[in-house]
Design an enzyme around this catalytic site. Structure first.
Site, short mmCIF file in Angstrom:
data_model
loop_
_atom_site.label_atom_id
_atom_site.label_comp_id
_atom_site.label_asym_id
_atom_site.label_seq_id
_atom_site.Cartn_x
_atom_site.Cartn_y
_atom_site.Cartn_z
N ARG A 152 -13.32 -5.18 -16.55
CA ARG A 152 -13.18 -6.55 -16.04
C ARG A 152 -14.35 -6.84 -15.10
NH1 ARG A 152 -7.34 -5.20 -16.06
NH2 ARG A 152 -6.23 -6.89 -17.13
N HIS B 92 0.82 -1.21 0.00
CA HIS B 92 0.00 0.00 0.00
C HIS B 92 0.85 1.26 0.00
CE1 HIS B 92 -3.80 -1.89 0.08
NE2 HIS B 92 -3.52 -2.58 1.17
N ARG C 31 2.62 -16.54 -16.87
CA ARG C 31 2.77 -15.13 -16.53
C ARG C 31 2.98 -14.89 -15.04
NH1 ARG C 31 -3.33 -12.80 -17.97
NH2 ARG C 31 -3.18 -11.25 -16.32
N GLU D 181 -6.08 -13.45 -27.29
CA GLU D 181 -5.18 -13.82 -26.19
C GLU D 181 -4.52 -15.17 -26.41
OE1 GLU D 181 -6.95 -12.37 -22.16
OE2 GLU D 181 -8.57 -13.39 -23.19
N ASN E 153 -1.30 -9.68 -21.99
CA ASN E 153 -0.87 -10.36 -20.76
C ASN E 153 -0.94 -11.86 -20.97
OD1 ASN E 153 -1.06 -7.74 -19.93
ND2 ASN E 153 -2.85 -8.03 -18.64
N ASP E 154 -2.07 -12.33 -21.48
CA ASP E 154 -2.21 -13.76 -21.75
C ASP E 154 -1.54 -14.15 -23.06
OD1 ASP E 154 -3.51 -15.13 -19.63
OD2 ASP E 154 -5.33 -14.00 -20.07
N ARG F 245 -16.20 -6.89 -20.57
CA ARG F 245 -15.71 -8.24 -20.83
C ARG F 245 -16.53 -9.24 -20.01
NH1 ARG F 245 -9.64 -9.95 -19.51
NH2 ARG F 245 -10.34 -9.90 -17.35
N CYS G 23 -5.64 -4.07 -24.86
CA CYS G 23 -5.96 -3.75 -23.46
C CYS G 23 -5.03 -4.45 -22.48
CB CYS G 23 -7.42 -4.10 -23.16
SG CYS G 23 -7.80 -5.83 -23.40
C1 PEP Z 1 -4.80 -9.84 -21.00
O1 PEP Z 1 -4.71 -11.06 -20.92
O2 PEP Z 1 -3.99 -9.11 -21.61
C2 PEP Z 1 -5.92 -9.14 -20.34
C3 PEP Z 1 -6.13 -7.85 -20.50
O3 PEP Z 1 -6.71 -9.88 -19.53
P1 PEP Z 1 -6.33 -10.29 -18.02
O4 PEP Z 1 -5.04 -9.59 -17.67
O5 PEP Z 1 -7.49 -9.87 -17.20
O6 PEP Z 1 -6.18 -11.77 -18.15
MG MG Z 2 -6.43 -12.24 -20.21
#
Ligand code: PEP
Ligand code: MG
Length: 553
Positions: free
Chosen positions: A296, A189, A465, A431, A454-455, A332, A502
């Site tokens: 989300r 925090h 990840r 993804e 990210n995925d 989403r 995103c």
């Molecule tokens: C992603 O996978 O890039 C994404 C935006 O979804 P999350 O991070 O919620 O899996």
């Molecule tokens: Mg994702």
């Protein structure tokens, strides 16, 4: 001059005078009490919890920052946690421990439990418990709980062993230019609060309290983790220049806030924000985001003790739609499974949860639950520009099956005379490697793409990840990931649908020009990064960035 290292927790450069903040010294004896002392010790403990709760409540009422209020509210909950209280009283009753020892041993066992969990968020909650502990133990032992950060000299740099949110709450923030602590993590925090205050912060700075003395002149570099103690004149003046340039840069960003994301070649792009709550949408639109590129919804499910009802979800999506004042919001659909669980739903044990029943796969299995969400989203679409975005898609069939459910829901709504956006857009997240390779087929059945880097990075590279052992291999700049992104952007263009991004990569400072050159038209980033991305877009021409992609191949 001496230089130490810490982990960068908040950007910026602080130059000032050190204040080494030392907390009360607390000793706990290993003694035991007689049976007739138990009642008194339980009373001491209960009174200390009550007094500490009153103090925290008071801090909540005077706190000016929302994040601080959230932290303190979490502290109140931890302090009044029934398991913590019961376990302490058990130790007084069953082990004949005095209240201070009983409380310390209970807290130690809870902290050990948090630290053994491989999750940054829960580890940070262990830090909260340590923070709450100091306040409560001071009250048990009747030691004054220091609040000595409330009056400080201008340009103070606070050096501490473990700077906790309670410490920062009464801090004379206008006079602090940096924070450094020996403990703490990037997600603690304190880091969040330092980020909110816009001052440099370093954590994990080993032995900093030993090496720095109050009144030393110190430079804290929140970009490279350096702590320079008593710098020479040359170092000092070069850092003053760097600091002033950075402050100027922040001022430039402020000016960008109300301007469009138009490149030097005259093309206007979208810089959206990612959000997970109505508050975050409000914050995003305060930053003038072009829309919400990713809302989300899983947090709504994770923070509930049952599958949220249609009405519960509708109220939230409606507020989201209203907050957007006509700008678009990509909601989403439930992306659960993998490492995200629900307390009220038993997932089957899976060997590879990230390759298992998650995202759209789970929703298409739990059709009734999925339809509740789709109905809530459709109803909310009457209050703003809402779009539906599907996660983890690998095939056209998943889109068609979802569209069939959407049609069923629309049919029911029509029958009940409930209004919704009849032309609601349905798009997908890219993804998975399958969705990259089949982008053309998917584009023919989607209104838009949004690249979830990210995925996508973890699946293209086969690098989990969340696995810290291979964190060095998790690299979205890897040519295979960049080539995938390019295929998707080109496919969307060819098929005449929009393509956004995103994943976190969209907000990476070093990636903006690269993505601009690759033809990305919609960036969706955390609210705090909207101006930064916009600034880069506004100071570049797309054609000048076109070659950057080739440099990575
Ligand atoms: C992603 O996978 O890039 C994404 C935006 O979804 P999350 O991070 O919620 O899996
Ligand atoms: Mg994702």
């Amino acid at each position: 001059m001496n230089t130490l290292k810490g982990l960068c927790a908040s950007k910026g450069i602080g130059i000032g005078t050190a204040y080494v903040y030392v907390k009360p010294f607390i000793t706990i004896e290993n003694n035991i009490i007689t049976n007739d002392q138990k009642e008194t010790e339980i009373n001491i403990f209960n009174n200390a919890i009550k007094k500490s709760s009153d103090e925290i409540n008071n801090l909540i009422s005077i706190s000016k920052l929302d994040d601080q209020k959230h932290v303190l509210t979490a502290h109140l909950e931890i302090l009044n946690d029934i398991a913590l209280i019961d376990e302490t009283i058990n130790k007084i009753n069953n082990d004949n421990f005095p209240s201070d020892r009983a409380f310390k041993e209970t807290v130690d066992s809870f902290i050990a439990m948090f630290e053994n969990i491989d999750d940054e968020y829960l580890k940070a909650r262990g830090e909260d418990l340590k923070d709450v502990y100091v306040r409560a133990i001071c009250n048990i032992k009747n030691i004054p709980f220091t609040d000595s950060l409330d009056t400080l000299e201008k340009d103070t740099i606070i050096i501490s062993k473990d700077l906790t949110p309670s410490d920062t709450i009464k801090m004379d923030v206008d006079n602090v230019c940096a924070l450094v602590s020996e403990l703490g993590s990037k997600t603690s925090h304190t880091s969040i609060i330092a980020n909110n205050l816009g001052i440099a912060a370093l954590v994990g700075a080993n032995d900093v309290c030993k090496h720095v003395k109050t009144s030393d002149v110190v430079i804290v570099d929140g970009f490279n983790g350096n702590i320079i103690i008593n710098p020479d004149d040359e170092t000092l003046s070069s850092y003053i220049k760097k600091r002033d340039e950075y402050l100027q840069h922040l001022k430039d960003l402020e000016k960008v806030k109300d301007l469009p994301a138009t490149t030097l070649c005259g093309e206007t792009l979208s810089v959206c924000a990612n959000a997970g709550s109505v508050d975050e949408c409000v914050k995003a639109f305060e930053q003038n985001a072009s829309g919400i590129g990713l809302f989300r919804t899983e947090f709504i499910y994770m923070h509930s003790n049952h599958f949220p009802t249609e009405e519960e979800q509708f109220e939230i999506y409606k507020d989201v739609a209203k907050s957007s004042n006509g700008k678009y919001v990509k909601i989403r659909t439930l992306d659960i499974g993998g490492d995200k669980e629900l307390p009220y739903y038993e997932f089957d044990e899976e060997e590879n949860p990230f390759l298992g029943l998650r995202g759209i796969r789970l929703c298409l299995k739990l059709k009734d639950i999925f339809k509740v969400q789709l109905r809530a989203i459709l109803r909310a679409s009457a209050f703003g520009t809402i779009q539906i975005m599907l996660p983890m898609v690998i095939s056209v069939n998943e889109i068609l099956d979802t569209k069939k459910l959407i049609d069923e829901v629309k049919f029911d709504l029509d029958k009940e005379n409930i209004s919704y956006d009849k032309n609601i857009k349905v798009g997908i997240m890219i993804e998975t490697p399958a969705s990259v390779l089949n982008a053309d087929e998917l584009a023919k059945n989607s209104d838009f793409f949004s690249i979830g880097t990210n995925d996508l990075t973890q699946y293209i590279l086969a690098v989990d990840r969340g696995n810290s052992n291979i964190a060095n291999l998790y690299d979205t700049f890897h040519s295979a990931v960049l080539k995938s992104i390019k295929i998707v952007i080109d496919s969307a263009k060819k098929n005449n649908i929009s393509c956004g991004m995103c994943g976190e990569f969209a907000g990476n400072d070093e990636a903006t020009k690269l993505l601009l050159g690759m033809g990305l038209k919609e960036f969706s980033v955390s609210s705090s990064k909207v101006s930064q991305v916009k600034h880069t877009i506004r100071t570049n021409k797309i054609s000048d960035c076109a070659n950057i992609f080739n440099e990575y191949l």
